[in-house]
Design a protein around this motif. Structure first.
Motif, PDB file in Angstrom:
ATOM      1  N   GLY A  44      -5.837  23.431 -15.807  1.00 32.29           N
ATOM      2  CA  GLY A  44      -6.493  22.351 -16.520  1.00 32.29           C
ATOM      3  C   GLY A  44      -6.590  22.625 -18.003  1.00 32.29           C
ATOM      4  N   SER A  45      -6.753  21.548 -18.769  1.00 30.91           N
ATOM      5  CA  SER A  45      -6.935  21.656 -20.216  1.00 30.91           C
ATOM      6  C   SER A  45      -8.405  21.478 -20.555  1.00 30.91           C
ATOM      7  N   GLY A  46      -8.736  21.644 -21.838  1.00 34.99           N
ATOM      8  CA  GLY A  46     -10.118  21.545 -22.263  1.00 34.99           C
ATOM      9  C   GLY A  46     -10.767  20.223 -21.924  1.00 34.99           C
ATOM     10  N   GLU A  47     -10.038  19.125 -22.087  1.00 35.87           N
ATOM     11  CA  GLU A  47     -10.614  17.813 -21.802  1.00 35.87           C
ATOM     12  C   GLU A  47     -10.967  17.675 -20.334  1.00 35.87           C
ATOM     13  N   GLU A  48     -10.136  18.217 -19.460  1.00 29.61           N
ATOM     14  CA  GLU A  48     -10.414  18.139 -18.024  1.00 29.61           C
ATOM     15  C   GLU A  48     -11.607  19.020 -17.634  1.00 29.61           C
ATOM     16  N   TYR A  49     -11.668  20.222 -18.194  1.00 25.59           N
ATOM     17  CA  TYR A  49     -12.826  21.086 -17.942  1.00 25.59           C
ATOM     18  C   TYR A  49     -14.110  20.390 -18.390  1.00 25.59           C
ATOM     19  N   ALA A  50     -14.092  19.821 -19.601  1.00 19.61           N
ATOM     20  CA  ALA A  50     -15.287  19.171 -20.140  1.00 19.61           C
ATOM     21  C   ALA A  50     -15.701  17.979 -19.283  1.00 19.61           C
ATOM     22  N   TYR A  51     -14.725  17.207 -18.828  1.00 15.48           N
ATOM     23  CA  TYR A  51     -15.001  16.042 -17.984  1.00 15.48           C
ATOM     24  C   TYR A  51     -15.762  16.456 -16.727  1.00 15.48           C
ATOM     25  N   GLU A  52     -15.299  17.521 -16.085  1.00 15.62           N
ATOM     26  CA  GLU A  52     -15.913  17.941 -14.839  1.00 15.62           C
ATOM     27  C   GLU A  52     -17.238  18.677 -15.051  1.00 15.62           C
ATOM     28  N   LEU A  87     -13.661  22.852 -25.352  1.00 18.79           N
ATOM     29  CA  LEU A  87     -12.820  21.691 -25.620  1.00 18.79           C
ATOM     30  C   LEU A  87     -11.377  22.073 -25.938  1.00 18.79           C
ATOM     31  N   SER A  88     -11.156  23.304 -26.354  1.00 14.58           N
ATOM     32  CA  SER A  88      -9.786  23.756 -26.629  1.00 14.58           C
ATOM     33  C   SER A  88      -9.304  24.792 -25.622  1.00 14.58           C
ATOM     34  N   TYR A  89     -10.066  24.968 -24.554  1.00 14.53           N
ATOM     35  CA  TYR A  89      -9.730  25.992 -23.555  1.00 14.53           C
ATOM     36  C   TYR A  89      -8.538  25.544 -22.712  1.00 14.53           C
ATOM     37  N   GLU A  90      -7.645  26.455 -22.440  1.00 13.88           N
ATOM     38  CA  GLU A  90      -6.509  26.193 -21.554  1.00 13.88           C
ATOM     39  C   GLU A  90      -6.625  27.105 -20.341  1.00 13.88           C
ATOM     40  N   GLY A  91      -6.937  26.509 -19.199  1.00 14.07           N
ATOM     41  CA  GLY A  91      -7.066  27.292 -17.980  1.00 14.07           C
ATOM     42  C   GLY A  91      -5.781  27.316 -17.187  1.00 14.07           C
TER      43      GLY A  91
END
Length: 744
Positions: A689-697, A682-686
């Protein structure tokens, strides 16, 4: 618009892809394009915008209801069918899928005034310091406080809700408070309050009020907040010190309070005076608060005409193409998002008029128009069954009155012989900020959906956008074009729309969540230097921009409403022409990938492109699916990763909706109850993408078929590499709170 991060965009090459259509408009017969271009009016849209922008449109408020009535009245005047204002009860306890309903919030009045000490006797005294404080804190407390006696005249008005409603933060509570102002910096951590006598003071903070209220009010005893938060940062952030930005308190915080928003100029003057040891005494009077109420959603239709059944046996006329916007926001909220709402209102007027006059054929599928509060209203609409909402419909005298929904009543949404709305909508055209003129610095985007939901509909919209790009550029450069799409009161510059990768931040997130799986065309402006400020006014809206956005949306939605197997070849051509733009982004991103991730991304891209064509076949009711294209398969993961890579998870049917909603965090609340630690994802920065986008997918890809490694590889291809352990940790956390289950 609730912007998550900047979009990744692709600049189209003018004159290349469009020329493939033979210098003619794409997809639709030219007579249809002529009819749309001639009828769509940027001026009509802007007049409606000026009406909506008069209202402070907070959820459940009188201002929102007045705006909803204005929209419903226009829809009835334009001749649409099944016009109604739906009401969904909200009380803070009812859930609509993943959205905990937020109580309605309304404000009657609010003023913030500063006191004058001209007739007051003041004596300087040492500032109070906690005797237990460390020496550094004691030494820092060099300035003196003042104790004053005598009457204080509060004659300097700092903020007025009547003049600018944006000055009062959403979810403020009633108060009548006189207190000194205390600067606590950002106010988001305990060290900001160290050595300061906060109790009974109004605190000046640079953060959003909701980020500080539990500390400032709940822990340290402040009685109110003044904020100069600079949210929605862009390249122009901080240039205009007079902007007042929209503020929010936490809806569900137990530490109820009030908060005023001030400009950077006002805040800096206050900070300088306080730093010199001056006393700033404020008087705040607020009449506002939460109350049980309703989310209101305006809806209307242009009924479809094709009675023939689709592949599932449903008459084609019972399938729907939806146009969506969000009607709520602070006053004026012109671009965000009165612009989107008046644009789909203009689409409704134009299509209904042209169909009634016989200039356009009636759509095969029903076309629906939806005007909700952002995200939370859409979730209420998509999660509600028969008998769970109320209608506001005109009676014999033309006045609106309540009518409970009834399966026997021919209401506009649900009938006992039809599937629920979310199963009938085949595609959505969502507009959130589409009218920004030159002053806003806005760039117009046609935004694709998430890669978890391949669809051809975005290529349909891009075909029309490229057509508008070329025609408007030609007109700007030469003064001549067959389709300039210029409004008499608007600008003449080219549109220069961008075809952009998926970004989050509006109702399109709801539709494209795996709970519903409805592809959404997202038309939007970003950046906008005045978003969520008092300068987001009608004066900055360009009628030409509204007309162009309306054409792209109307042409796309109308084409989809009539798309059948007989006309699928045109849509397939749009997919083929959109492919180079998608490929351009892939080439740019591949430079950052390892060899394995590069191979996996190429494999995923092939699957994605096949998925687009499969989505087209499904849309037109064909059972035939395209075979997967040949390509290098993703190699096995390194052996030393973890045995968890083979775990499979499947999402439960309930609750429906994304976990990042509006004013409420479904995951955080349920994880706290279940004793689940916050996952690192949830706090990952790729890379992209940000954590919210990673989690969504990650949640979208959890279909019971892909294992954790395959989910990791798919999301890494979309947003950049991430550790497998983060995917597994997040999915296991979702399992513990009942969102997914393991598939054995």
């Amino acid at each position: 618009m609730r912007r998550i991060r900047a979009a990744v965009v692709l600049t189209g090459c003018f004159g290349m892809a469009v020329s493939a259509w033979g210098q003619k408009p794409p997809l639709l017969p030219e007579k249809d394009v002529v009819a749309l271009a001639n009828e769509l009016s940027g001026e009509t849209a802007k007049r409606n915008l000026e009406g909506i922008a008069r209202f402070h449109r907070q959820r459940g408020s009188r201002g929102f209801h007045e705006a909803a009535e204005l929209v419903a009245e226009r829809l009835r005047t334009y001749g649409l069918s099944n016009v109604a204002i739906l009401q969904f009860p909200v009380d803070g306890k009812i859930f609509y899928g993943t959205q905990r309903s937020r109580p309605a919030w309304d404000a009657e009045s609010a003023e913030l005034r500063e006191g004058s000490f001209d007739s007051v006797t003041c004596v300087k005294v040492p500032v109070k310091v906690d005797p237990k404080a460390d020496e550094k804190t004691k030494k820092a407390a060099k300035w003196l406080d003042q104790e004053c006696t005598g009457p204080v005249s509060f004659d300097k008005l700092l903020a007025s809700f009547a003049a600018e409603p944006i000055v009062l933060a959403e979810d403020s509570e009633s108060a009548d408070v006189t207190a000194d102002l205390l600067d606590v910096g950002a106010g988001t951590k305990e060290s900001d309050y160290a050595g300061k006598d906060v109790k009974g003071k109004i605190v000046l903070v640079s953060a959003q009020p909701g980020a500080v209220q539990d500390l400032a009010v709940g822990k340290f005893g402040a009685v109110g907040i003044v904020s100069y938060a600079q949210n929605q940062k862009t390249a122009w952030w901080g240039e205009d010190e007079n902007l007042i930005r929209w503020g929010h308190l936490e809806t569900f915080s137990p530490n109820k309070t009030f908060a005023f928003m001030v400009s950077l100029r006002t805040a800096r003057a206050m900070k300088e005076r306080l730093a010199k040891g001056e006393r700033v005494k404020l008087h705040a009077v607020v009449k506002a608060g939460q109350l049980p109420g309703n989310y209101e959603v305006v809806t209307a239709t242009i009924p479809g005409a094709d009675p023939n059944p689709n592949d599932l046996g449903l008459p084609l006329k019972d399938e729907e193409i939806a146009f969506s916007c969000h009607l709520d926001h602070q006053r004026p909220g012109a671009n965000d998002n009165a612009s989107g709402c008046v644009t789909i209102l203009e689409v409704a007027r134009t299509l209904q008029k042209l169909i009634s006059e016989g200039k356009l054929a009636r759509p095969a599928r029903t076309i629906r128009f939806i005007f909700p509060p952002e995200i939370e209203g859409t979730l209420a609409l998509m999660n509600t069954e028969i008998g769970k909402y109320h209608l506001l419909v005109p009676n014999a005298n033309g006045r609106l009155e309540f009518k409970s929904s009834d399966p026997m009543h021919n209401d506009p949404l649900y009938m006992d012989d039809r599937p629920p709305l979310h199963d009938r909508i085949k595609a959505v055209v969502h507009m959130d900020m589409v009218g920004g003129g030159l002053e806003t610095k806005a760039v117009f985007h046609v935004t694709r959906g998430p890669m978890s939901l391949p669809s051809f509909v975005h290529d349909v919209a891009w075909a029309f956008a490229e057509f508008v790009n070329e025609e408007t550029y030609k007109f700007a450069a030469t003064g001549e074009a067959k389709y300039p799409f210029v409004a008499p009161e608007g600008g003449k510059e080219p549109l220069r729309a961008e075809y952009s990768a998926y970004t989050m931040g509006s109702d399109h997130d709801v539709y494209q969540d795996s709970s519903f799986g409805i592809p959404a065309i997202y038309l939007n402006d970003w950046p906008d230097r005045y978003i969520h400020t008092n300068f987001d006014t009608a004066a900055n809206i360009d009628p030409t921009k509204l007309k162009r956005a309306a054409f792209i949306g109307a042409a796309s939605g109308y084409f989809l409403s009539r798309l059948t197997a007989d006309s699928a070849s045109a849509a397939k051509s749009a997919v083929e022409l959109g492919s180079p733009s998608r490929e351009q982004l892939k080439v740019i991103r591949r430079e950052a990938l390892s060899d394995r991730d590069l191979t996996c991304a190429a494999d995923f891209d092939l699957r994605y492109e096949t998925g687009i064509l499969n989505a087209l076949a499904y849309f037109v009711g064909s059972r035939e699916q395209n075979l997967r294209m040949d390509g290098a398969e993703c190699p096995p993961a390194e052996q030393n990763v973890t045995a968890n890579n083979s775990l499979r998870f499947q999402r439960h049917a309930e609750p429906k909706g994304p976990l990042a909603v509006f004013g409420y965090d479904y995951f955080t609340e349920h994880a706290k109850t279940a004793g689940v630690a916050t996952p690192k994802l949830l706090s990952y920065e790729g890379l992209w993408g940000s954590g919210e986008e990673y989690a969504y997918e990650v949640l979208n890809f959890a279909d019971g078929k892909r294992n954790a490694q395959e989910i990791r590889d798919a999301v890494s291809a979309e947003y950049g590499p991430m550790p497998l352990e983060m995917v597994v940790e997040y999915l296991k956390a979702l399992e513990k709170i009942g969102v997914v289950e393991q598939v054995k």
